[in-house]
Design a protein around this motif. Sequence first.
Motif, mmCIF file in Angstrom:
data_model
loop_
_atom_site.group_PDB
_atom_site.id
_atom_site.type_symbol
_atom_site.label_atom_id
_atom_site.label_comp_id
_atom_site.label_asym_id
_atom_site.label_seq_id
_atom_site.Cartn_x
_atom_site.Cartn_y
_atom_site.Cartn_z
ATOM 1 N N ARG A 416 0.767 -1.394 -0.094
ATOM 2 C CA ARG A 416 0.053 0.089 -0.017
ATOM 3 C C ARG A 416 0.890 1.266 -0.080
ATOM 4 O O ARG A 416 0.317 2.365 -0.467
ATOM 5 N N THR A 423 0.536 3.681 -2.700
ATOM 6 C CA THR A 423 0.819 3.021 -4.162
ATOM 7 C C THR A 423 -0.420 3.306 -4.908
ATOM 8 O O THR A 423 -0.752 3.577 -6.244
ATOM 9 N N ASP A 424 -1.732 3.323 -3.999
ATOM 10 C CA ASP A 424 -3.182 3.388 -4.708
ATOM 11 C C ASP A 424 -3.984 4.135 -4.132
ATOM 12 O O ASP A 424 -5.180 4.099 -4.146
#
Length: 453
Positions: A416, A423-424
């Motif tokens: 993450r 990351t998202d």
Amino acid sequence: MPETTNREPSLLIKGAAVLSMDETVGDLTNGDILISGDRITAVGPGLSAPDAEIVDARGMIAIPGLIDTHMHAWQTPLKGLHADGWTFDDYQSRVFHLRERFCVEDIHDATFAGSVQMLDSGVTGVLDFCHNVMSPDHAEAGLRAHRRTGQRTLWAYGMLGSFDAPPEDHAWRLEHLRELRGRTGDDGLLRVGVALSSLEFGSLDRTATEIALARELGMRMTVHQNPAGQIRALHRAGLLGPDILPAHANAADDEELELLAECGGGISFTPEGEFGGGRSMTVLNRAHRAGVCSSLGIDTAARVSIDLFAAMRLTFLLMRNVDAAAEREAGRYPLERRPGTPLVEPRHLLEYATVNAARSLGLGHELGRLAPGCLADLVLVDTEPYGMALGDPAAHIVLQTGPGDVDTVVVGGAVRKRGKRLTDLDPAEAGAAARRVRERVLSGPPPAKGARE
């Protein structure tokens, strides 16, 4: 050199100083962690997995993901409103009364903003005590936000309505809770629990009804425990159990702590808010000595930052100070080490935020440790450019680390955050969500007087 292969998507973390918090695995000066799917499959030196994605963790400390066991995520946009708060009335008048203004969209946006900031700060798991469930749609919005962020969450459904709410207000909460349990079950990263009504603003009979439903449905519970004697009252009513996590409990006496320890229970301490609010902190040491499963929470961003490293650090220093004050009062000064004094080392506080917190969420058998078979929730802390502190690496985590040092966050095997960037999820989007809540909530006429915490 051991070699492990697996057809599931896998991740191999290489070269970290590993603080597994597991008695069997122990600490590794230079260790690797292999993750397959959502589980850790191996921990040790020199692991190899040809098809795995490699994470270079040299210069980093690997720890289990931090877990906050008492957080009101819906208050995230209210950051700073209680900064100089002193009394409970300050909190009531500045922060809590605003819940009457929160629409369904506000609950989603606020919860989303808080969850993103927690993940960014290395907090992979949370018990989100949502005492702003003003309608079933408000509850659904909070759950939707946590599903969106993918933080491991025990979302505690607030049973306390408006201060003058009619009996049917309680009835629909019980009905909706039953319906939610039937629909969601234990939904992977997200589980539904119960935030029990505060005993001082309700009744023991009301709380007993909530506890009976939660146990019928197999749900974990939490409760604000502020006045003295409430733990004893729950025990005498045959209601106390390890599935209820009291928060704060600063006024608990030694008998109540023994009752908690005997049943395998714990307390979630929120030391920054409690200490800043003038509460007695001797309970920290007394609970530890009694064998209570102590864990930590931030409580509210309205007072302090979302920083569980700071909470660990303050708790360590407070507990050392409590011991030192007792030594001075006994005429033992200058200080000398005696058996059992001082009580805690920094590693104990890391246990509070990992191993103990996982137990408090009902996941102690598979979370809070870096060991084969455990859920793959972990954090890599970057010690560069200034280097790791000498001595126990756990002391570096507790006394030298802040959210800015969090390089990598893994939740359920999914990366993450990496290279100090989510990351998202977009922090700017989370900030915009918090600003939208402020614009809607902090404008207009004062709301009607609502419930107390």
